[in-house]
Design an enzyme around this catalytic site. Sequence first.
Site, short mmCIF file in Angstrom:
data_model
loop_
_atom_site.label_atom_id
_atom_site.label_comp_id
_atom_site.label_asym_id
_atom_site.label_seq_id
_atom_site.Cartn_x
_atom_site.Cartn_y
_atom_site.Cartn_z
N GLU A 206 10.02 7.42 6.49
CA GLU A 206 9.89 8.80 6.00
C GLU A 206 9.67 9.85 7.09
OE1 GLU A 206 7.10 9.37 2.84
OE2 GLU A 206 8.15 8.03 1.49
N GLU A 394 10.66 1.83 -1.38
CA GLU A 394 9.39 2.12 -2.07
C GLU A 394 9.70 2.76 -3.40
OE1 GLU A 394 6.39 4.54 -0.08
OE2 GLU A 394 6.74 3.49 1.80
#
Length: 488
Positions: A206, A394
């Site tokens: 991320e 995720e």
Amino acid sequence: MGTKMRRRDFLKSASTLAVAPLALPVSEALAAQSTAALQHAALTFPKGFVWGTATASYQVEGAVKEDGRGPSIWDTFSHIPGSVDRNDTGDIADDFYHRYKEDIQLMQRLGVTGFRFSIAWSRIFPDGTGRVNQKGLDFYKRLTDELRAHDIEPFCTLFHWDLPQALQDKYEGWRGRETAKAFAEYAGFVAGQLHDRIHNWMTINEFPSYINSGYGEKPHNAPKMQSTRKQLAQTSHNAILAHGLAVQAIRANAKNARVGIAQNTNGAMPVVETPEHIAAAKKAIRHFNEPYDVPILEGKYSDRYLKQLGGDAPQFTAEEMKIISSPLDFYGVNIYSTIEVVAADNEDGYLVLQHPKSYPKLVADWLYYNPQSLYWIPRLMQEVWNVKEMYVTENGCAAEDHMTEDGHVYDTDRVNLLRNYFTQMQRATAEGIPVRGYFLWSLLDNFEWTRGYTQRFGIIYVDYASQKRTPKLSYDFYQAVIARNGLA
Ligand code: GBH
């Protein structure tokens, strides 16, 4: 069929009507049930689909001073009063460093075939570069051996935000281009050491979450280093350069490595599924991901991005853009929600819709309940960027989990969320969109960054005082999904 209805047919219609079947021998009732289950075969996932769970080093390991680990920016930041809710720190977290064997047993019972974890850079290089700490490396050898012994494939992330403090001090962290080089050295070294145990690698987790919120114009995460727009654009560039250099370093040191990423691509979704709104969502997703995904997947910054930044645009070379867009074996996307758009007669061609106040959420203020994100993000990744292989690296949610007096956590809200998100992921795979696996965030309740231990994302409840693990109802639900490789 005559006047006499056969028993099987009767049972079928009985179950459709939800009428309790007449008393039958148990074996016959079960056989009828599995016939009914077969009619739902469409809700299964492809053979070999990887079901997994995900964690990250600083959020679960603890043992921050053990076996020669160097400090990371999250050790420093979490110890500054006021940074994290209740001043929680990752000092102990889930004590995964010592309890990983117990947790792997819980994974085996769950039935997962993959586990996504991250390596703490400062366990391997306590000073960020140079001196190697063998004991740190040994931990990840033990961990991955144990996973393999339980037939769980390790999926390793090399950077999940716990930057060695030494690199923050020396180079201003990701603001310095030197940090990108240091990351590639670390990635190549670890890949060389662990390639016989780990075949699936993700470079970085991320970008926006640690670059924009750690080095942005209004930072709130470690290292909380306020930057100008120009500095931020360069810092973002350094981060994707680090990714590209690491891809090359991993390939140079690990022959059969499969290399990917774990990015939180900003999603776009057409609220109404008509060609014009879908076209609008395709335009939007490219605009929403200009600093990171566009250069990685297209090999250049968009003209629009560079024009918007003007004199604040990053400095880069053509050679660097090639490195940044090094081919990947898979694209991992962390998917929690998405941005909804409609087609519009304006310069962009779409309108971003703000979430109404009453839009559903559980407890995380940013996590809007949007199951379709698991369909639309993979679909647009394929249609816009021709991505050939994807993982949902995720997905999950925080919930207000309470333990009953007799020791159960009935997290029906999380089960509800997962069921609906899975339905949309199944729609994607059924349409041939190449999602190859899914990693639920998270295996355990853990250190949720600035929220500390106040938000629980696990499907296993952790009592932090005793470190006792208690599988929640969502664990049972996930176990059943994995066992049938599909939804009931
Ligand atoms: C992921 O981030 C992380 O990879 C993982 O470590 C984390 O535990 C998990 O999800 C759950 O949060 O304060 O309004 O700017 C999730 C995506 C993006 C969520 C940034 C929080 C900040 C919202 N994160 N976002 S805001």
